[in-house]
Design an enzyme around this catalytic site. Structure first.
Site, short mmCIF file in Angstrom:
data_model
loop_
_atom_site.label_atom_id
_atom_site.label_comp_id
_atom_site.label_asym_id
_atom_site.label_seq_id
_atom_site.Cartn_x
_atom_site.Cartn_y
_atom_site.Cartn_z
N ASP A 526 -11.15 58.73 -26.65
CA ASP A 526 -11.36 57.31 -26.31
C ASP A 526 -12.65 57.19 -25.51
OD1 ASP A 526 -11.28 54.75 -25.20
OD2 ASP A 526 -9.10 54.75 -24.95
N HIS A 527 -13.63 56.53 -26.10
CA HIS A 527 -14.95 56.49 -25.47
C HIS A 527 -14.97 55.64 -24.20
CE1 HIS A 527 -19.06 57.38 -25.15
NE2 HIS A 527 -19.43 57.26 -26.41
N ARG A 528 -13.92 54.87 -23.97
CA ARG A 528 -13.85 54.12 -22.71
C ARG A 528 -13.60 55.06 -21.54
NH1 ARG A 528 -9.13 50.11 -24.36
NH2 ARG A 528 -8.40 52.13 -25.12
#
Ligand code: CAO
Length: 554
Positions: A526-528
């Site tokens: 998850d790039h967040r």
């Protein structure tokens, strides 16, 4: 008991209105003042109440009939209670007392000076008996140029809806009401500036006013007033919604509002697509039983494949008649596939996911696994590559704790436990059993638990506790094949490792190519929460551990 004909009372300027809804049938017992039918003109919809309590013996109107004042609606065997006994010219029938909207000219109080060019206040005119009418629609906005008698807002009581017109012309400087406000006669609606041409006093603030026909016959509208400024409830023009409002009677809309039913999503089964109380009931039932979803629900939880993308603003899912192209067979998807489908779709759509691919040299590890299994042959527990992967992942998760976290609003929740889920292929669909506290367990114990959980999953015997609480998931297709793939993160986890089939490959050792058993790894994150560099480091570290498992001990 006397038979009484219930007639359409004085409905003001409306000489012929269409019956659009029958609210009672023969055999029903009606109370005095109970609504019997809904009629509609191009300006208003109104419910016609009963003047008499009793048993409905005969219906004299049908859907689509045109009726006018004096038309007999039905025949009631009177129970002795007559709402407002009034001698009617045509028959001894009482007229309804207070439920019919008719137009009557009433002066707005107070009315601003008609000639003033400065700010002019527009107030709620005399709306008869109606108190605390609710604003259900605002039809203008500041900056709009308003004509005299132009409708500004729509208000609604439980019996009728009506538009409130402007007593003056001008530019709307300020609107003093909003949807949901409750209004009464004299309340300030708006302030206009500019040309302040007022309506002639007699018609200045003619509004739909409820008139007690029987008790106040003198209040019936004059033809002049009726044409000048009267506006009563054009909120449900036939044939569809007008001004954005659904095609339904005021009482149906009130009913829908009470239930929280989005009326614009209800399909009308009545005449010209009108929404009836039954339609609202049916819609509520369908939503409660899970057979249908409101648009708001669909936007929150898109369905497996039935989601039409409406909540995402996407074009609808293509509907194809496959039978046109060849023979087909249609089979409903199983429960697990539907549930996991909805979850996968949400996770795929909501998580900005990226996948890193890498290879791990598992030559030595595989040799160790094979020899361990030979030694343990009698124990019955087969050590799997997946069990080693779980242990290796726990070491990597400890080194890179954000991979073992979850997003909670703007915060990250770091978990100090390492429960690993593994995707299991079952006849009913994909399931993810969870092995708890993998940091405290050895490869043998993990292998054993995995075997038991996978068996339970295939037999459909996993309990909810065995499928929840994972902090990271591994999806292994190693026993089947493939090179790399992009697994979907199992929210609220923030990463997942996909594993494919290991193959012998020539690997350059600095001097020569040597045959090594290479395991393809696909890490989706998850790039967040995780950056690309961290993901590359995680994969590289995992590769190091798998190529030399002694590192797990470090
Ligand atoms: N490379 C090469 N061979 C592998 C391997 C790999 N990465 N992983 C397993 N194998 C071999 C095993 O060694 C075993 O071979 P032997 O029978 O000769 O010992 C064979 O493949 C079968 O292994 P397995 O599937 O029984 O056991 P497993 O531990 O690898 O997997 C389980 C267990 C439950 C994960 C698996 O049965 C399964 O269901 N996999 C599918 C998961 C899935 O569907 N993922 C996709 C999710 S996204 O849709």
């Amino acid at each position: 008991m006397a038979l009484v004909e219930v007639q359409v009372p004085d409905i003001g300027d409306f000489d012929e209105v269409t019956v659009i809804e029958l609210m009672v049938k023969v055999g029903d017992t009606v109370k005095a003042e109970q609504s019997l039918i809904t009629v509609e003109s191009d300006k208003a919809s109104m419910e016609i109440p009963s003047s008499t309590a009793g048993l409905v013996k005969e219906m004299r109107v049908a859907l689509g009939d045109k009726v006018k004042q004096g038309s007999v609606v039905l025949v009631v065997e009177a129970a002795g209670v007559v709402a407002t006994p009034v001698k009617h010219a045509a028959a001894a029938v009482a007229a309804p007392s207070a439920s019919v909207v008719v137009a009557t000219p009433v002066a707005v109080t107070p009315v601003a000076a008609p000639s003033a060019a400065g700010p002019v206040e527009v107030h709620v005119p005399d709306i008869g008996d109606f108190k605390d009418v609710v604003v259900i629609e605002v039809m203008v906005k500041p900056g709009d140029t308003i004509k005299v008698e132009q409708s500004l807002i729509t208000v609604e009581s439980d019996k009728a809806s009506m538009e409130i017109p402007s007593s003056h012309a001008g530019v709307l400087q300020e609107l003093k009401v909003k949807v949901g406000d409750k209004l009464n006669i004299g309340d300030l609606l708006a302030v206009l500036v500019g040309t302040a041409t007022a309506v002639a006093p007699a018609a200045a603030a003619v509004a739909a006013a409820p008139v007690a026909v029987a008790s106040a016959p003198a209040a019936a509208p004059s033809p002049a007033a009726a044409t000048a400024g009267m506006v009563a409830a054009p909120s449900h023009a036939p044939g569809g919604s007008t001004l954005g409002l659904p095609h339904a009677s005021p009482s149906v809309r009130k009913f829908a509002r009470e239930l929280g039913v989005p009326l614009d999503e209800v399909k009308g089964s009545g005449i010209k697509g009108r929404i009836t109380e039954g339609d609202v009931h049916a819609f509520t039932k369908a939503v409660m039983s899970g057979a249908a979803q409101t648009k708001a629900q669909a936007a929150k939880a898109p369905a497996a494949s039935g989601g039409d993308g409406a909540g995402l603003g996407l074009i609808p899912w293509p509907k194809v008649d496959f039978a046109k192209f060849g023979p087909i067979e249609r089979k409903e998807m199983g429960r697990i596939k539907k549930i996991s489908g909805a979850n996968l779709l949400r996770n795929a759509v909501m998580i900005p996911a990226v996948t890193n691919h890498d290879d791990a040299d598992i030559t030595d590890l595989e040799a160790f696994r094979v020899s361990t299994n030979k030694e343990n042959e009698k124990s019955g527990v087969k050590v799997t590559m997946l069990a080693f992967l779980i242990k290796a992942c726990v070491a990597a998760l400890k080194k890179y704790p954000e991979f073992n976290s979850s997003l909670d609003g703007d915060a990250l929740v770091y978990k100090n436990y390492w429960h690993i889920g593994f995707a299991a292929d079952t006849p009913n669909g994909l399931m993810v059993p969870v092995i708890r506290d993998c940091d405290k367990k050895g490869v043998l114990q993990i292998s054993q638990e995995m075997g038991e959980l996978a068996k339970k999953a295939r037999e459909g015997k996993l309990g909810p506790a065995e499928m929840t609480g994972a902090t990271f998931t591994i999806s292994s297709l190693g026993g089947i094949g493939g090179k790399y793939f992009t697994p979907i993160i199992n929210a609220p986890e923030v990463a997942i490792l996909g594993v494919c089939k290991s193959t012998m490959e020539p690997v350059w050792d600095g001097k020569q190519f040597v045959p090594r058993l290479m395991l393809p790894l696909s890490l989706t994150w998850d790039h967040r929460v995780i950056d690309g560099a961290a993901a590359a480091r995680f994969n590289a570290f995992l590769g190091q551990i798998l190529s030399d498992f002694r590192r797990v001990l470090l």
